[in-house]
Motif scaffolding. Structure first.
Motif, PDB file in Angstrom:
ATOM      1  N   SER A 183       0.844  -1.195   0.000  1.00 39.34           N
ATOM      2  CA  SER A 183       0.000   0.000   0.000  1.00 39.34           C
ATOM      3  C   SER A 183       0.877   1.242   0.000  1.00 39.34           C
ATOM      4  O   SER A 183       2.073   1.184   0.314  1.00 39.34           O
ATOM      5  N   GLY A 185      -0.216   5.273   1.040  1.00 42.27           N
ATOM      6  CA  GLY A 185      -1.255   6.247   1.339  1.00 42.27           C
ATOM      7  C   GLY A 185      -1.095   7.593   0.674  1.00 42.27           C
ATOM      8  O   GLY A 185      -2.041   8.394   0.670  1.00 42.27           O
ATOM      9  N   GLY A 188      -3.852   8.393  -1.781  1.00 42.35           N
ATOM     10  CA  GLY A 188      -5.222   8.228  -1.321  1.00 42.35           C
ATOM     11  C   GLY A 188      -6.209   9.229  -1.867  1.00 42.35           C
ATOM     12  O   GLY A 188      -7.389   8.923  -2.046  1.00 42.35           O
ATOM     13  N   GLU A 189      -5.755  10.439  -2.164  1.00 41.73           N
ATOM     14  CA  GLU A 189      -6.659  11.494  -2.624  1.00 41.73           C
ATOM     15  C   GLU A 189      -7.173  11.268  -4.045  1.00 41.73           C
ATOM     16  O   GLU A 189      -8.106  11.942  -4.485  1.00 41.73           O
ATOM     17  N   THR A 192     -11.663   8.360  -3.826  1.00 40.97           N
ATOM     18  CA  THR A 192     -12.174   8.539  -2.467  1.00 40.97           C
ATOM     19  C   THR A 192     -13.692   8.409  -2.382  1.00 40.97           C
ATOM     20  O   THR A 192     -14.416   8.596  -3.359  1.00 40.97           O
ATOM     21  N   SER A 315      -8.311   1.727  -3.945  1.00 40.10           N
ATOM     22  CA  SER A 315      -8.159   2.985  -3.226  1.00 40.10           C
ATOM     23  C   SER A 315      -7.336   2.764  -1.968  1.00 40.10           C
ATOM     24  O   SER A 315      -7.391   1.713  -1.335  1.00 40.10           O
ATOM     25  N   GLY A 316      -6.545   3.810  -1.654  1.00 43.07           N
ATOM     26  CA  GLY A 316      -5.713   3.711  -0.446  1.00 43.07           C
ATOM     27  C   GLY A 316      -4.330   4.345  -0.578  1.00 43.07           C
ATOM     28  O   GLY A 316      -3.931   5.078   0.267  1.00 43.07           O
ATOM     29  N   THR A 318      -4.007   0.528  -2.333  1.00 38.65           N
ATOM     30  CA  THR A 318      -3.624  -0.818  -1.949  1.00 38.65           C
ATOM     31  C   THR A 318      -3.461  -1.638  -3.221  1.00 38.65           C
ATOM     32  O   THR A 318      -4.114  -1.370  -4.226  1.00 38.65           O
TER      33      THR A 318
END
Length: 326
Positions: A183, A185, A188-189, A192, A315-316, A318
């Motif tokens: 993953s 992060g 992440g944006e 979402t 998402s993540g 990941t």
């Protein structure tokens, strides 16, 4: 300790929405959707909950393994569209299977949830080789789709995939050889569903905003997805001394046909080894690999003696890969 997938199953809602149906709702066309995604239809829930779809997939997997629900010792539910914040969806699946006294927990790795749950099931089986772990990846993404956003509403569908993971070879007896899960992060944006979480709390009476629904930077997601899945698959093969010729089938997260084909091309896989059913189901997030695996087992695409590589991205962000020996 070895771990085996002893049975698989899937379930999707009966109601389908075609690209032509979407032409009546938003400014889009069948040609536009097929060219960019490969998707022609998706199954959409009409009142069915994530736990409803999950319980149906679980029953199918149990039947495939030749087991009754009483044999299950643990329930893992991979989802990013749970029935509710609490109680968790795994307990509601257990309730619908008339199971009590079992460990039941949700995992959220978005579209990577099925592979993350398989690895968690391996860990449980290592702790207790007698464990029978029910893995369910279930999503009702239509509940979080903004049907006015033509860039995302054409992509997603609802469904559930399930697997029974055991420490002893039985049923289908598909060995989980290895898993690599990762993953980052910082991305992440780019994909979402923020509204209602502690970062975007909801106040009573406040109008529901666009951030309560899927928001995505598709161009950037595409680039990171292809790069991440290609890299993790290459490293998985290398650490087992395998080449692409040693693979019988390749199953990627069914997000977008262009992504699937791009990863297959970068891995130098022939088209006939690259599994795709995204055209019939759309992107079902955590459920997609589980649905693909169960459908491929049912129609004979996957069978004894085959070596199959799974990969996913969500998402993540990941992502990961799982190597199976049928």
């Amino acid at each position: 300790m070895p771990a085996y997938i002893c049975g698989v199953g899937f379930h999707v809602p009966a109601h389908t929405v075609t690209n032509h149906d979407l032409e009546q709702r938003v400014d889009t066309s069948d040609e536009w959707i097929v060219t960019r995604t490969g998707i022609r239809q998706r199954h959409i829930s009409q009142g069915e909950l994530t736990s409803d779809l999950g319980a149906q997939a679980a029953r199918a997997a149990l039947a495939d393994a030749g087991l009754t629900a009483d044999a299950v010792t643990h329930i893992l539910c991979a989802t990013c569209t749970p029935d509710s914040y609490c109680p968790n969806t795994a307990t509601q699946i257990a309730r619908k299977l008339d199971l009590r006294g079992r460990m039941a927990v949700d995992l959220n790795a978005a579209c990577s949830g099925y592979l993350y749950s398989l690895q968690t099931a391996r860990a449980l089986v290592t702790l207790d080789p007698r464990a029978v772990v029910l893995v369910v990846a279930s999503e009702v993404l239509s509940s979080r789709v903004n049907w006015a956003d033509r860039t995302t509403c054409v992509l997603f569908g609802d469904g559930a995939g399930a697997a029974i993971v055991c420490g002893e070879k039985s049923g289908r007896g598909v060995e989980i050889i290895d898993a690599l899960l990762e993953s980052d992060g910082q991305y992440g944006e780019l994909l979402t569903i923020l509204g209602g979480g502690s970062a975007r709390p909801y106040t009573l009476g406040e109008p529901v905003g666009e951030d309560f629904f899927i928001q995505m930077n598709g161009r950037e997601v595409f680039k990171v997805a292809v790069r991440s899945m290609t890299d993790v698959c290459q490293r998985m093969l290398a650490r087992h001394g395998l080449g692409v010729d040693d693979l019988d089938m390749f199953v990627a997260h069914q997000a977008n046909l262009r992504i699937i084909e791009a990863v297959g091309k970068k891995l130098d896989l022939p088209a006939e080894k690259v599994f795709a059913n995204v055209q019939r189901y759309g992107n079902t997030s955590a459920a997609s690999v589980g649905i693909a695996l169960a459908e491929g087992c049912a129609d004979g695409t996957f069978g004894p003696g085959q070596r199959v590589l799974l990969t996913t991205f969500g998402s993540g962000f990941t992502w990961g890969a799982v190597l199976l020996q049928f």
